[in-house]
Design a protein around this motif. Structure first.
Motif, short mmCIF file in Angstrom:
data_model
loop_
_atom_site.label_atom_id
_atom_site.label_comp_id
_atom_site.label_asym_id
_atom_site.label_seq_id
_atom_site.Cartn_x
_atom_site.Cartn_y
_atom_site.Cartn_z
N ILE A 1 17.94 -116.00 2.28
CA ILE A 1 18.75 -115.86 0.50
C ILE A 1 20.65 -115.37 1.34
CG2 ILE A 1 20.20 -114.97 -1.22
CD1 ILE A 1 17.16 -114.36 -1.93
N ARG A 2 21.41 -117.00 1.95
CA ARG A 2 22.22 -116.30 1.80
C ARG A 2 23.12 -115.07 0.89
NH1 ARG A 2 27.72 -116.73 4.21
NH2 ARG A 2 29.26 -117.88 2.67
N ILE A 3 23.65 -114.45 1.66
CA ILE A 3 24.90 -113.45 0.44
C ILE A 3 26.05 -112.84 1.73
CG2 ILE A 3 23.28 -111.92 -0.47
CD1 ILE A 3 23.71 -110.09 1.45
N GLY A 4 27.23 -113.27 0.51
CA GLY A 4 28.19 -114.14 1.84
C GLY A 4 29.43 -114.01 0.63
N SER A 5 30.69 -114.59 1.29
CA SER A 5 32.13 -114.09 0.17
C SER A 5 32.26 -116.21 0.55
CB SER A 5 32.97 -114.47 1.07
OG SER A 5 33.27 -113.98 2.60
N CYS A 6 33.12 -116.18 -0.37
CA CYS A 6 33.80 -117.54 -1.01
C CYS A 6 35.06 -117.30 -1.72
CB CYS A 6 32.86 -118.35 -2.30
SG CYS A 6 32.99 -117.97 -3.58
N GLY A 7 35.60 -119.03 -1.20
CA GLY A 7 36.91 -118.73 -1.95
C GLY A 7 36.43 -119.46 -3.47
N GLY A 8 37.34 -118.78 -4.03
CA GLY A 8 37.23 -119.97 -6.10
C GLY A 8 37.84 -120.83 -5.72
N MET A 9 37.73 -122.16 -6.96
CA MET A 9 38.05 -122.98 -6.93
C MET A 9 38.59 -123.18 -7.70
SD MET A 9 36.31 -125.66 -3.37
CE MET A 9 38.57 -126.69 -3.53
N GLN B 1 43.40 -121.60 -5.63
CA GLN B 1 45.05 -121.75 -6.30
C GLN B 1 45.71 -120.84 -6.98
OE1 GLN B 1 43.86 -124.59 -9.58
NE2 GLN B 1 41.63 -124.64 -9.15
N THR B 2 45.06 -119.59 -6.01
CA THR B 2 46.34 -119.03 -7.37
C THR B 2 46.26 -117.74 -5.76
OG1 THR B 2 44.22 -116.95 -7.46
CG2 THR B 2 44.68 -118.48 -9.20
N GLY B 3 46.28 -118.22 -4.76
CA GLY B 3 46.48 -117.49 -3.77
C GLY B 3 45.98 -115.87 -4.19
N GLU B 4 45.38 -115.81 -4.74
CA GLU B 4 44.70 -114.10 -4.79
C GLU B 4 44.03 -113.50 -4.05
OE1 GLU B 4 43.85 -111.95 -8.95
OE2 GLU B 4 43.25 -113.70 -8.94
N ALA B 5 42.96 -112.68 -3.41
CA ALA B 5 42.52 -112.12 -2.63
C ALA B 5 42.10 -110.54 -2.59
CB ALA B 5 43.12 -112.25 -0.70
N LEU B 6 40.81 -110.43 -2.41
CA LEU B 6 40.44 -109.26 -2.44
C LEU B 6 41.14 -107.76 -1.37
CD1 LEU B 6 38.28 -107.59 -4.12
CD2 LEU B 6 36.26 -108.29 -3.28
N PRO B 7 40.91 -107.17 -1.66
CA PRO B 7 41.05 -106.28 -0.44
C PRO B 7 40.39 -105.81 0.16
CG PRO B 7 42.69 -105.58 -2.63
CD PRO B 7 41.59 -106.54 -3.26
N SER B 8 40.57 -105.66 1.33
CA SER B 8 39.34 -105.25 1.87
C SER B 8 38.27 -103.77 1.80
CB SER B 8 39.84 -105.05 3.87
OG SER B 8 40.55 -104.02 4.30
N GLU B 9 39.39 -103.03 1.17
CA GLU B 9 38.74 -101.64 1.31
C GLU B 9 38.13 -101.80 -0.35
OE1 GLU B 9 43.27 -101.70 -0.28
OE2 GLU B 9 42.06 -102.66 0.75
N ASP B 10 38.59 -103.20 -1.30
CA ASP B 10 37.69 -103.17 -2.72
C ASP B 10 36.06 -104.51 -2.07
OD1 ASP B 10 39.39 -101.50 -3.28
OD2 ASP B 10 40.44 -103.53 -4.60
N ARG B 11 36.13 -104.25 -1.10
CA ARG B 11 35.12 -105.36 -1.08
C ARG B 11 33.27 -104.63 -1.14
NH1 ARG B 11 36.86 -110.76 3.01
NH2 ARG B 11 38.40 -110.72 1.72
N GLU B 12 33.45 -103.66 -0.19
CA GLU B 12 31.74 -103.04 0.07
C GLU B 12 31.25 -103.27 -1.51
OE1 GLU B 12 30.72 -98.98 1.45
OE2 GLU B 12 31.16 -99.94 2.69
N LYS B 13 31.92 -102.46 -2.66
CA LYS B 13 30.71 -102.66 -4.29
C LYS B 13 30.81 -103.84 -4.58
CE LYS B 13 31.18 -100.30 -8.17
NZ LYS B 13 31.11 -101.32 -9.05
N THR B 14 31.63 -104.46 -4.87
CA THR B 14 31.48 -105.93 -5.10
C THR B 14 30.25 -106.79 -3.94
OG1 THR B 14 33.70 -106.35 -5.57
CG2 THR B 14 32.88 -108.38 -6.31
N PHE B 15 30.48 -106.46 -2.75
CA PHE B 15 29.45 -107.04 -1.93
C PHE B 15 28.14 -106.16 -2.27
CE2 PHE B 15 32.57 -108.88 0.87
CZ PHE B 15 33.22 -110.05 0.10
N GLY B 16 27.95 -105.05 -2.90
CA GLY B 16 26.76 -104.50 -2.81
C GLY B 16 26.00 -105.02 -4.01
N ASP B 17 26.60 -105.95 -5.27
CA ASP B 17 26.50 -106.54 -6.55
C ASP B 17 25.74 -107.13 -5.98
OD1 ASP B 17 27.23 -104.61 -8.12
OD2 ASP B 17 28.66 -105.53 -8.62
N MET B 18 25.98 -108.09 -5.03
CA MET B 18 25.15 -109.37 -4.67
C MET B 18 24.02 -109.05 -3.92
SD MET B 18 27.51 -112.26 -1.81
CE MET B 18 28.15 -110.68 -0.77
N VAL B 19 24.14 -108.21 -2.89
CA VAL B 19 22.62 -107.84 -2.33
C VAL B 19 21.88 -107.85 -2.75
CG1 VAL B 19 21.84 -106.01 -0.40
CG2 VAL B 19 24.32 -106.82 -0.69
#
Length: 234
Positions: A86-94, A207-225
């Motif tokens: 299972i790949r777990i990782g980030s992606c860009g929304g389209m 499309q929007t140029g929005e990006a998740l701040p690095s300090e917020d990524r850990e909790k969100t990526f935890g859900d993914m794991v």
């Protein structure tokens, strides 16, 4: 041991989670696995094996891009007997309805080319996820209250793309997000009769140029794991 994985026989579990970043593998293993032990550090591509709710799990970095993932997935399958990857990782929304921090569960993975493209010649092979994993991941994600999108993604050869015309056509045809590994993983799993899935967190939006701040990524990526782990052992 293989050329790229230094684990001894028996040190790799049948279930493997594959983040691109080896340090994300380290974080995930230390956060979610019990008794996690380092089993690979060849070329700095860290891998750990431990248990989750009594089930053996390996979390092995895959590197960035399909050629790198292909090396590790091939060796995990052929030399260590991995059965679920299972790949777990980030992606860009389209798509406009896909938001930052949303979870994308990839049903299919389109690509222009991959390390496996040459064997298909004129055939446009359609790599797909394992249905049992996909169904279980959707249930796990919804159970956690995550905003979840299920559908097609695009696995790109390049990070710095310069094809706005291609992006336009992918958006037009419903591609949810872009990353760099899943199409090859799905193809290899099909070739060897294994189960594969990609569970992705949207970290930025094309499309929007929005990006998740690095300090917020850990909790969100935890859900993914957690979604990936629950799906693997559903």
């Amino acid at each position: 041991m293989t050329v790229h994985i230094g684990a001894k026989p028996g040190e790799i579990a049948e279930t493997v989670l594959m983040p691109g970043d080896p340090y994300r593998a380290k974080w995930a293993a230390e956060t979610f696995l019990e008794g996690a032990e380092l089993v690979n550090e060849v070329r700095g591509m860290l891998g750990f094996t431990g248990t989750w709710q009594g089930n053996r799990v390996t979390i092995q970095g895959s590197g960035m891009g399909m050629p790198s993932l292909s090396i590790y997935a091939n060796e995990l399958i052929r030399d260590y007997g991995a059965k679920t990857l299972i790949r777990i990782g980030s992606c860009g929304g389209m798509q406009p309805q896909v938001g930052i921090r949303d979870v994308i569960i990839a049903m299919t993975a389109s690509t222009i080319t991959s390390p496996s493209s040459g064997i298909f010649k004129e055939l446009n092979y359609a790599p797909t996820a394992d249905w049992s994993l996909l169904r279980a991941a959707v249930a796990a994600s919804e159970g956690k209250g995550c905003t979840t999108h299920v559908g097609g993604i695009y696995s790109s050869d390049v990070f710095y793309a310069e094809r706005p015309d291609l992006d336009e056509q992918m958006v037009r045809h419903g591609i949810l997000g872009v990353e760099m590994e899943a199409a090859e993983l799905y193809t290899l799993a099909a070739r060897h009769g294994r189960r594969a899935l990609a569970v992705l967190t949207v970290s930025d939006h094309l499309q929007t140029g929005e990006a998740l701040p690095s300090e917020d990524r850990e909790k969100t990526f935890g859900d993914m794991v957690e979604i990936a782990l629950e799906a693997a052992f559903a």
